[in-house]
Design an enzyme around this catalytic site. Structure first.
Site, PDB file in Angstrom:
ATOM      1  N   SER A 217      -4.681 -14.037  10.839  1.00 25.68           N
ATOM      2  CA  SER A 217      -4.708 -14.116  12.298  1.00 25.68           C
ATOM      3  C   SER A 217      -5.151 -12.836  12.988  1.00 25.68           C
ATOM      4  O   SER A 217      -5.590 -12.875  14.122  1.00 25.68           O
ATOM      5  CB  SER A 217      -3.332 -14.533  12.809  1.00 25.68           C
ATOM      6  OG  SER A 217      -2.331 -13.701  12.266  1.00 25.68           O
ATOM      7  N   HIS A 245      -4.603 -20.869  11.842  1.00 26.63           N
ATOM      8  CA  HIS A 245      -5.880 -20.587  12.511  1.00 26.63           C
ATOM      9  C   HIS A 245      -7.045 -21.341  11.871  1.00 26.63           C
ATOM     10  O   HIS A 245      -8.186 -21.193  12.314  1.00 26.63           O
ATOM     11  CB  HIS A 245      -6.172 -19.082  12.508  1.00 26.63           C
ATOM     12  CG  HIS A 245      -5.414 -18.342  13.565  1.00 26.63           C
ATOM     13  ND1 HIS A 245      -5.793 -18.352  14.885  1.00 26.63           N
ATOM     14  CD2 HIS A 245      -4.283 -17.606  13.500  1.00 26.63           C
ATOM     15  CE1 HIS A 245      -4.936 -17.627  15.587  1.00 26.63           C
ATOM     16  NE2 HIS A 245      -4.008 -17.164  14.776  1.00 26.63           N
ATOM     17  N   LYS A 276      -2.522 -24.264  18.377  1.00 26.79           N
ATOM     18  CA  LYS A 276      -3.748 -23.473  18.595  1.00 26.79           C
ATOM     19  C   LYS A 276      -4.908 -24.416  18.918  1.00 26.79           C
ATOM     20  O   LYS A 276      -4.964 -24.933  20.020  1.00 26.79           O
ATOM     21  CB  LYS A 276      -3.974 -22.572  17.397  1.00 26.79           C
ATOM     22  CG  LYS A 276      -2.916 -21.467  17.405  1.00 26.79           C
ATOM     23  CD  LYS A 276      -2.867 -20.582  16.207  1.00 26.79           C
ATOM     24  CE  LYS A 276      -1.830 -19.493  16.446  1.00 26.79           C
ATOM     25  NZ  LYS A 276      -1.166 -19.050  15.254  1.00 26.79           N
TER      26      LYS A 276
HETATM   27  C1  LIG Z   1       0.305 -18.692  15.146  1.00 25.04           C
HETATM   28  C2  LIG Z   1       0.626 -18.697  13.710  1.00 25.04           C
HETATM   29  C3  LIG Z   1       1.759 -19.349  13.240  1.00 25.04           C
HETATM   30  C4  LIG Z   1       2.768 -19.935  14.164  1.00 25.04           C
HETATM   31  O1  LIG Z   1       2.310 -21.098  14.780  1.00 25.04           O
HETATM   32  P1  LIG Z   1       3.018 -21.604  16.128  1.00 25.04           P
HETATM   33  O2  LIG Z   1       2.693 -23.039  16.165  1.00 25.04           O
HETATM   34  O3  LIG Z   1       2.412 -20.819  17.249  1.00 25.04           O
HETATM   35  O4  LIG Z   1       4.471 -21.339  15.984  1.00 25.04           O
HETATM   36  C5  LIG Z   1       1.965 -19.395  11.874  1.00 25.04           C
HETATM   37  N1  LIG Z   1       1.098 -18.818  11.005  1.00 25.04           N
HETATM   38  C6  LIG Z   1      -0.006 -18.168  11.438  1.00 25.04           C
HETATM   39  C7  LIG Z   1      -0.938 -17.562  10.435  1.00 25.04           C
HETATM   40  C8  LIG Z   1      -0.273 -18.076  12.806  1.00 25.04           C
HETATM   41  O5  LIG Z   1      -1.349 -17.425  13.215  1.00 25.04           O
END
Ligand SMILES: *Cc1c(COP(=O)(O)O)cnc(C)c1O
Length: 433
Positions: A217, A245, A276
């Site tokens: 990320s 992602h 996302k």
């Molecule tokens: C954003 C993210 C999460 C968490 O996801 P949410 O649905 O926002 O709680 C988990 N793992 C990675 C790699 C992320 O970038």
């Protein structure tokens, strides 16, 4: 009404914040508003160190919608900071689905899934995702964070081992700690290092779980999912990938890293997010029927936290329809990404690749190094009309602070060009370029 304590000196040493505090005292003068008591003075001291390091922040407020151009704190800016990869946060079909679900089923589910809070629409979403990902079954959690933490912590015991990439997401790290399993960290994307560890522990009785982010990320590089899955197979380990992602971004129609590497059937646990590219909120785990049934019985965020409002489930179902039927969005996302990266590199920015992984996805970091300088750059960009968040320690390693940009399918070429113009002009003013 009790007396109001006027001594705010234990709150902060910053004159500016003290002024804000005075104003708050005046507006709240009718009540005895609780102040930071000495019991929490250590937090105030910590905040002061953030201020001294230049990394203290206030939350920026979005006043309209999460779009390619939007208004934060009263300023209209081009937005390079959101995870709204495909513009689904405000897609009319998703909005309609949410509104209809509210009319049909109300605004809340009223219970945790295992007690009385499983609605038909929750099951429909899980079936939809399982079919999309070409797996037997799926369980949806309230967030990607709880999907990771709840899964890693529940499928292993203290005799077991977790082999985790050093740059894996915080939710994996927390899940690993909660599991009580032994945690072995391998160097970023270093498959050979992971294998060394597997050899070292080959004679230990515990199970071995290999886990990587599909897309990292903070750097935007892609995890070696195929090679790690092969290692897991060779050593009889469990393979898990966090595709937060990668969901909606990588693979055919955004099916994620398992599809990107064509390793269907070789990854035991696939985590994805609905927060996302999918545009709503939630996380999910895909895998075998038994894995999912087990998580229904043992994953703590599933058992002890209320399920999504029906509108969220409906929104997500509509989003998967869009992924299936509007693949041009993903194409535009990648076209925009290629153009933006090429222009950034051409302007002389450090977008990774030397001592920092090189991005291969719509996440492109602009590496600055020092935390304070990064935050100053981010602030100056905002003043100039560009929302691009500065990210510093502890989110990334000390000395690797960066501006993290994320491209979306909805940015126009003119907006991208204008972003590049603001980035280069501002960077020159601050001697970054
Ligand atoms: C954003 C993210 C999460 C968490 O996801 P949410 O649905 O926002 O709680 C988990 N793992 C990675 C790699 C992320 O970038």
């Amino acid at each position: 009404m009790g007396p109001i304590k006027s001594d705010a000196s234990n709150l902060t040493s910053s004159a500016c914040t003290r002024k804000t505090f005075t104003i708050e005292l005046m507006s709240l003068a009718v009540e005895n508003h609780p102040q930071t008591r000495s019991q929490l003075a250590h937090l105030t001291a910590q905040l002061d160190t953030f201020r001294q390091a230049g990394t203290f922040f206030r939350l920026r407020e979005l006043e309209d919608i999460q779009g390619p151009v939007c208004t934060y704190d009263g300023r209209k800016v081009i937005n390079l900071a959101s995870n709204n990869y495909l513009g689904l946060c405000n897609h009319p079909k998703l909005e309609e689905a949410a509104i209809q679900a509210i009319k049909d089923h109300g605004v809340g589910s009223g219970a945790v899934r295992t007690i009385a809070g499983t609605m038909r629409i929750h099951m429909e979403l899980e079936e939809k995702i399982a079919a999309f990902k070409n797996v037997e079954a799926c369980v949806v959690f309230q967030s990607g964070f709880s999907a990771n933490a709840g899964t890693v912590s529940s499928i292993l015991g203290k005799e077991d081992f977790i082999l985790s990439d050093e740059l894996n997401h915080a939710s994996i790290i927390d899940g690993a700690r909660l599991s009580k399993a032994k945690i072995k960290v391998f160097r970023h994307k270093d498959v050979a290092h992971c294998e060394e560890i597997l050899q070292e522990i080959a004679n230990e009785p515990g199970k071995k779980l290999i886990i990587t982010d599909g897309v990292f990320s903070m750097d935007g590089d892609i995890g070696p999912v195929g090679e790690l899955a092969a290692l897991a197979e060779k050593y009889g380990g469990i393979m898990m990938v966090d595709d937060a992602h990668a969901s909606g971004v990588l693979g055919r129609n955004g099916r994620g890293s398992v599809d990107h590497f064509d390793v269907h059937g070789k990854v035991d646990v696939q985590v994805g997010t609905l927060s996302k590219a999918i545009g709503a909120l939630g996380g999910y785990v895909c895998g075998s029927r038994d894995l999912i049934d087990y998580l229904y019985h043992r994953a703590r965020p599933f058992l002890f936290s209320t399920s999504h409002p029906p509108s969220v489930a409906a929104t997500c179902i509509a989003a998967f329809d869009i992924l299936e039927n509007e693949p041009d969005r993903i194409q535009r996302l990648w076209d925009n990404t290629a153009y933006f990266k090429q222009q950034l590199a051409h302007s002389g920015f450090n977008i990774g690749g030397v001592n920092t992984p090189a991005s291969e996805t719509p996440i492109t970091p602009i590496i600055i190094g020092e935390g304070r300088k990064t935050m100053d750059f981010s602030k100056a960009l905002f003043e100039a009309g560009l929302m691009a968040t500065g990210i510093a320690f502890p989110t990334v390693q000390e000395g690797k602070a960066r501006i993290r940009t994320i491209m979306t399918s909805e940015h126009t070429r003119a907006q991208i060009d204008q972003s590049l113009e603001i980035l280069t002009t501002t960077a020159k003013t601050l001697s970054i370029l």
